[in-house]
Design a protein around this motif. Structure first.
Motif, PDB file in Angstrom:
ATOM      1  N   GLU A   1     -22.736  54.163   9.346  1.00  0.00           N
ATOM      2  CA  GLU A   1     -21.764  54.802   8.493  1.00  0.00           C
ATOM      3  C   GLU A   1     -22.011  54.480   6.975  1.00  0.00           C
ATOM      4  O   GLU A   1     -22.792  53.725   6.841  1.00  0.00           O
ATOM      5  CB  GLU A   1     -20.272  54.306   8.815  1.00  0.00           C
ATOM      6  CG  GLU A   1     -19.885  54.535  10.285  1.00  0.00           C
ATOM      7  CD  GLU A   1     -18.459  54.299  10.489  1.00  0.00           C
ATOM      8  OE1 GLU A   1     -17.676  54.805  10.042  1.00  0.00           O
ATOM      9  OE2 GLU A   1     -18.441  52.955  11.077  1.00  0.00           O
TER      10      GLU A   1
ATOM     11  N   GLU B   1     -17.825  57.233  10.331  1.00  0.00           N
ATOM     12  CA  GLU B   1     -17.733  57.769  11.776  1.00  0.00           C
ATOM     13  C   GLU B   1     -16.510  57.245  12.237  1.00  0.00           C
ATOM     14  O   GLU B   1     -16.473  56.301  13.109  1.00  0.00           O
ATOM     15  CB  GLU B   1     -19.023  57.432  12.354  1.00  0.00           C
ATOM     16  CG  GLU B   1     -19.103  58.015  13.930  1.00  0.00           C
ATOM     17  CD  GLU B   1     -20.314  57.532  14.520  1.00  0.00           C
ATOM     18  OE1 GLU B   1     -20.082  57.023  15.490  1.00  0.00           O
ATOM     19  OE2 GLU B   1     -21.561  58.014  14.235  1.00  0.00           O
TER      20      GLU B   1
ATOM     21  N   THR C   1     -19.561  62.143  12.073  1.00  0.00           N
ATOM     22  CA  THR C   1     -19.159  61.479  10.753  1.00  0.00           C
ATOM     23  C   THR C   1     -18.329  62.563   9.920  1.00  0.00           C
ATOM     24  O   THR C   1     -18.401  63.786  10.388  1.00  0.00           O
ATOM     25  CB  THR C   1     -20.285  61.059   9.907  1.00  0.00           C
ATOM     26  OG1 THR C   1     -21.421  62.226   9.909  1.00  0.00           O
ATOM     27  CG2 THR C   1     -21.007  60.045  10.670  1.00  0.00           C
TER      28      THR C   1
END
Length: 182
Positions: A25, A78, A68
Motif C-alpha cells: 500500500e 488497499e 487499492t
C-alpha cells in the motif's frame, strides 16, 4: 527499493513495482508492506463477508476484495473489501474514491493503528461515504459502521454490530455475523 523522486512514491508507481510484495500500500508517499502471515480468521472473514455482500448488493454495486483506492497522488491504500459502483474492467488495478461506496478494514495486529486511525481519516478526506471496521472480539466479528458527515468531512459512528449486521446503507444488508467464521 528506492523512490523514483525525492518527494517519495506516487500512486501510479504501484503498478510498476514488480519486486514489491503482494498487498503493498502507499500512504502519504511511503510504501507499506504487510509481511506477517495472514491469520485464517482474517482470511475466512474477508472471503465470507465479501460473498455475503455480493448476495445483498443490488445491481450497480459490486463488492471487491484487496483492490487499492487511489485517494490522491501520494496515497493508494488497499482495504480488505470495498464496494464499487464502477463498471467492471478486467485490467483495473485501482478505483477512484468517487467509484467507491464502502470500504471495509478487518483489523489485525500488524494493521491495527492504520485501520483504526489513519485509513479512516484518509478515506473520509477522499469523501468515501461509508466505512466499516471489523474487530475480532474473542473469535467473533464485531462490525463498527461509520457514515461520512458531509458537513464536517469526518466519519460519524452509526452502529456497532454483534451477531447480526442490519444496515440500510449503502444498500440494505442483513448478515448473520456468527456464520462468517467457523
Amino acid at each position: 527499493m528506492i523512490p523514483p523522486r525525492p518527494s517519495g512514491w506516487e500512486a501510479d508507481d504501484l503498478d510498476h513495482l514488480p519486486q514489491a510484495p503482494r498487498h503493498t500500500e502507499l500512504i502519504d508517499g511511503a510504501l507499506i508492506f504487510m509481511m506477517s502471515p495472514q491469520r485464517s480468521w482474517h482470511s475466512r472473514l474477508v472471503e465470507n463477508l465479501t460473498f455475503a455482500l455480493r448476495q445483498a448488493a443490488p445491481e450497480g454495486f459490486e463488492p471487491e476484495r484487496e483492490m487499492t483506492v487511489r485517494l490522491d497522488k501520494k496515497s493508494r491504500p488497499e482495504p480488505d473489501i470495498l464496494v464499487t459502483t464502477a463498471a467492471y474492467d478486467p485490467d483495473r488495478t485501482w478505483y477512484a474514491p468517487t467509484d467507491v461506496a464502502l470500504v471495509i478494514e478487518v483489523v489485525s495486529d500488524e494493521s491495527a493503528d492504520l485501520d483504526r486511525s489513519l485509513k479512516p481519516f484518509k478515506y473520509a478526506q477522499a469523501r468515501i461515504p461509508h466505512f466499516w471496521r471489523v474487530e475480532d472480539e474473542a473469535g467473533v466479528p464485531t462490525i463498527h459502521i461509520y457514515e461520512l458527515d458531509t458537513m464536517t468531512g469526518a466519519y460519524v459512528a452509526t452502529g456497532i454490530h454483534r451477531e447480526r449486521l442490519k444496515a440500510a446503507v449503502p444498500f440494505p444488508t442483513d448478515i448473520d455475523l456468527n456464520k462468517l467464521v467457523p
